[in-house]
Design a protein around this motif. Sequence first.
Motif, PDB file in Angstrom:
ATOM      1  N   ARG A  22       7.290  -1.576 -15.069  1.00  8.52           N
ATOM      2  CA  ARG A  22       6.066  -1.861 -14.312  1.00  8.52           C
ATOM      3  C   ARG A  22       5.341  -3.059 -14.915  1.00  8.52           C
ATOM      4  O   ARG A  22       4.779  -3.880 -14.186  1.00  8.52           O
ATOM      5  CB  ARG A  22       5.149  -0.643 -14.299  1.00  8.52           C
ATOM      6  CG  ARG A  22       3.952  -0.852 -13.395  1.00  8.52           C
ATOM      7  CD  ARG A  22       3.240   0.420 -13.062  1.00  8.52           C
ATOM      8  NE  ARG A  22       2.231   0.158 -12.053  1.00  8.52           N
ATOM      9  CZ  ARG A  22       0.946   0.451 -12.212  1.00  8.52           C
ATOM     10  NH1 ARG A  22       0.520   1.052 -13.299  1.00  8.52           N
ATOM     11  NH2 ARG A  22       0.079   0.155 -11.247  1.00  8.52           N
ATOM     12  N   ASP A  44       5.021   3.428  -7.263  1.00  6.98           N
ATOM     13  CA  ASP A  44       4.245   4.619  -7.572  1.00  6.98           C
ATOM     14  C   ASP A  44       4.807   5.224  -8.845  1.00  6.98           C
ATOM     15  O   ASP A  44       5.892   5.816  -8.834  1.00  6.98           O
ATOM     16  CB  ASP A  44       4.308   5.606  -6.406  1.00  6.98           C
ATOM     17  CG  ASP A  44       3.475   6.848  -6.652  1.00  6.98           C
ATOM     18  OD1 ASP A  44       2.567   6.797  -7.506  1.00  6.98           O
ATOM     19  OD2 ASP A  44       3.716   7.867  -5.980  1.00  6.98           O
ATOM     20  N   SER A  46       3.875   7.795 -10.817  1.00  8.74           N
ATOM     21  CA  SER A  46       3.972   9.258 -10.947  1.00  8.74           C
ATOM     22  C   SER A  46       5.206   9.823 -10.263  1.00  8.74           C
ATOM     23  O   SER A  46       5.955  10.606 -10.846  1.00  8.74           O
ATOM     24  CB  SER A  46       2.722   9.922 -10.370  1.00  8.74           C
ATOM     25  OG  SER A  46       1.590   9.481 -11.051  1.00  8.74           O
ATOM     26  N   SER A  47       5.424   9.435  -9.014  1.00  4.07           N
ATOM     27  CA  SER A  47       6.570   9.987  -8.292  1.00  4.07           C
ATOM     28  C   SER A  47       7.884   9.450  -8.848  1.00  4.07           C
ATOM     29  O   SER A  47       8.883  10.175  -8.906  1.00  4.07           O
ATOM     30  CB  SER A  47       6.464   9.690  -6.800  1.00  4.07           C
ATOM     31  OG  SER A  47       6.553   8.308  -6.553  1.00  4.07           O
ATOM     32  N   ARG A  87       2.088  -4.426  -2.070  1.00  2.00           N
ATOM     33  CA  ARG A  87       0.692  -4.035  -2.201  1.00  2.00           C
ATOM     34  C   ARG A  87      -0.106  -4.587  -1.021  1.00  2.00           C
ATOM     35  O   ARG A  87       0.041  -5.747  -0.644  1.00  2.00           O
ATOM     36  CB  ARG A  87       0.130  -4.558  -3.514  1.00  2.00           C
ATOM     37  CG  ARG A  87      -1.269  -4.056  -3.758  1.00  2.00           C
ATOM     38  CD  ARG A  87      -1.768  -4.334  -5.131  1.00  2.00           C
ATOM     39  NE  ARG A  87      -0.974  -3.573  -6.096  1.00  2.00           N
ATOM     40  CZ  ARG A  87      -0.658  -4.032  -7.286  1.00  2.00           C
ATOM     41  NH1 ARG A  87      -1.015  -5.226  -7.658  1.00  2.00           N
ATOM     42  NH2 ARG A  87       0.029  -3.288  -8.130  1.00  2.00           N
TER      43      ARG A  87
END
Length: 135
Positions: A22, A44, A46-47, A87
Amino acid sequence: MVDKLDAALRFQQEALNLRARRQEILSSNIAHADTPNYKARDFDFSSTLAQAVEHGRQSQSMSMNTTSSRHIAGEATAGGAPDLLYRTPTQSSIDGNTVEMDVERVNFADNAVHYESSLTVISAQIKSMLAAVQP
C-alpha cells in the motif's frame, strides 16, 4: 514446530506485506500528482488482509513437476496482489487527474504509522518466543 511458529506470525507477516504494498501504491499516487489523466489507486486494506490470512490458513500450495530424480522439489503458494481500486475524487481536476495531495499525504502517514506498529508487535512476539526457549 515450524508450522506453529509460522501460524503465530502469519497475521503480522501478511499485514506487513500489505502495508508495504500500500505504501508503494500511495507513493506512486503522490509521484503522479501532476500527471494529466492519472487515476489515483488504492485497495481496501481490511478485506485484503482478511483474504490473505484466510488463504494462508488454507495453505493451498502448488507443486512443480520434475523430470529428473535429481531435481529439487519446488513449492509455491497460490497468492496474488490486492485488487486495486480507483479512488473517487471529492474535487474534480481540469486535467483529469484524481490525485488529491491532502488525502494521499494523510493515507501515506497513516499507513506508515500502522506499518511501524506492526513491526513493533512482530518484534515483541519474536522476543517473547526467544525468551520462552532460552534457559
